[in-house]
Design a protein around this motif. Structure first.
Motif, mmCIF file in Angstrom:
data_model
loop_
_atom_site.group_PDB
_atom_site.id
_atom_site.type_symbol
_atom_site.label_atom_id
_atom_site.label_comp_id
_atom_site.label_asym_id
_atom_site.label_seq_id
_atom_site.Cartn_x
_atom_site.Cartn_y
_atom_site.Cartn_z
ATOM 1 N N UNK A 177 0.825 -1.216 0.000
ATOM 2 C CA UNK A 177 0.000 0.000 0.000
ATOM 3 C C UNK A 177 0.853 1.258 0.000
ATOM 4 N N UNK A 178 1.952 1.235 0.771
ATOM 5 C CA UNK A 178 2.802 2.417 0.860
ATOM 6 C C UNK A 178 3.427 2.723 -0.499
ATOM 7 N N UNK A 179 3.951 1.690 -1.161
ATOM 8 C CA UNK A 179 4.586 1.901 -2.458
ATOM 9 C C UNK A 179 3.558 2.299 -3.517
ATOM 10 N N UNK A 180 2.363 1.672 -3.455
ATOM 11 C CA UNK A 180 1.316 2.026 -4.418
ATOM 12 C C UNK A 180 0.917 3.491 -4.262
ATOM 13 N N UNK A 181 0.853 3.969 -3.012
ATOM 14 C CA UNK A 181 0.501 5.371 -2.781
ATOM 15 C C UNK A 181 1.571 6.304 -3.332
ATOM 16 N N UNK A 182 2.837 5.940 -3.129
ATOM 17 C CA UNK A 182 3.918 6.753 -3.659
ATOM 18 C C UNK A 182 3.905 6.771 -5.191
ATOM 19 N N UNK A 183 3.568 5.626 -5.795
ATOM 20 C CA UNK A 183 3.497 5.567 -7.243
ATOM 21 C C UNK A 183 2.383 6.453 -7.781
ATOM 22 N N UNK A 184 1.242 6.459 -7.088
ATOM 23 C CA UNK A 184 0.132 7.327 -7.491
ATOM 24 C C UNK A 184 0.516 8.797 -7.360
#
Length: 345
Positions: A177-184
């Motif tokens: 979730x943390x990486x997905x948020x940073x990617x967004x």
């Protein structure tokens, strides 16, 4: 002094010649009559000598008087010429000037004034030509920069946005979730950079009207933006009657307001209006973006662009009204009065 001596000698010779001619008519050729001039003394000086001295003295007085008059006239004319050089149309205030001199000096005055006007016109034309050359070079340089940015940075931002979007779609669920948020967040930053780049290109490479009407030019601008922006544009554009210079200003105002909307508003819908009502041309842009507080306008990121819009509107005799509230969008309206042509009967 040389003039006085020469005039004295010339006048004395003329007077002696004239006197001798008169005496010759009166006395004829009798030697006894002529000898009286040399034999009759008066105060130990012959009568002929006294006549000669009187003629020389009279000639000297006349020569001195004529030279003084000529010198006075020369000084007067020099004064008039000096006045002409330092005071426009000063010749008209000298009423006692001889008509002949006044007519000549007035002709010189007219010539000087025409030469001054010609020099001023040449200087203004030279300055205008120089300014036009500078503006042309500036436009060419801005267009060159716009082409380089479009062909390099803009294309790279578009490619990065496409890669990030594809990565989010394919790997978004499998990433933490943390990486997905940073990617967004990274994708949004790249998209915002794209908007900033498009706004910058709009400034650097403005679309000119190129003999099109204002409504046609705005329509072309909107059609081009539709292919590059994410928000929906709705327009109502009518043909209006404005001078060429005013049309160019309104077109630049439209570019400035669209650029501000593109960079700062985060709007999803933009409405453009160009109509002519009650002897006024009205241009209005309305968006549903984040807006801003009018009290904090000077600190707002787009306040410089808005000031440019206001200044352009004032330059063409118009007015600019800006209404904005936080989270309620922004309305920018420019009104330009149109002069009605008088109908001839």
């Amino acid at each position: 002094m040389t003039k006085i001596i020469w005039r004295t000698l010339v006048l004395a010779i003329y007077m002696l010649t004239l006197t001798a001619f008169i005496l010759y008519i009166l006395w004829g050729e009798k030697v006894s009559n002529w000898e009286k001039l040399m034999n009759d003394y008066f105060y130990n000086l012959p009568l002929g000598g006294w006549i000669l001295l009187c003629f020389i003295a009279l000639s000297f007085v006349i020569a001195l008087w004529s030279v003084s008059i000529a010198t006075q006239k020369d000084r007067q004319i020099a004064k008039y010429l000096e006045e002409l050089l330092h005071n426009d149309h000063a010749i008209h205030k000298y009423r006692q000037m001889p008509k002949k001199n006044k007519k000549a000096l007035m002709a010189i005055d007219d010539l000087i004034q025409s030469q001054k006007k010609s020099l001023q016109r040449i200087t203004n034309d030279k300055a205008n030509i120089q300014e036009k050359k500078v503006q042309e070079r500036l436009i060419q340089e801005r267009q060159r920069l716009a082409r380089e940015l479009h062909d390099s940075v803009s294309q790279q931002l578009f490619a990065a946005s496409m890669l990030l979007s594809a990565t989010n779609e394919t790997m978004g669920d499998s990433l933490p979730a943390h990486n997905a948020k940073q990617l967004m967040q990274t994708e949004k930053i790249v998209q915002q950079a794209q908007l900033e780049m498009r706004a910058l290109l709009l400034h650097l490479r403005p679309i000119a009207l190129k003999n099109k009407s204002l409504a046609q030019g705005l329509q072309d601008l909107i059609d081009e933006l539709r292919q590059k922006v994410y928000f929906n544009i709705q327009e109502k554009l009518e043909e209006v009657s404005l001078p060429k210079g005013a049309e160019d200003h309104v077109f630049r105002i439209a570019q400035e307001t669209l650029s501000n909307t593109l960079r700062h508003s985060k709007a999803t819908e933009v409405q453009l209006l160009l109509v002519q009502r009650d002897n006024r041309v009205i241009f209005r842009l309305q968006d549903n973006g984040i807006g801003f507080s009018m009290l904090e306008e000077d600190e707002h990121a787009g306040s410089y662009g808005l000031r440019n819009v206001e200044e352009r509107a004032i330059e063409i005799g118009g007015s600019c009204k800006i209404i904005s509230l936080p989270h309620e969008g922004t309305i920018i309206e420019v009104q330009i009065p149109v002069e009605q042509e008088e109908s001839t009967i």
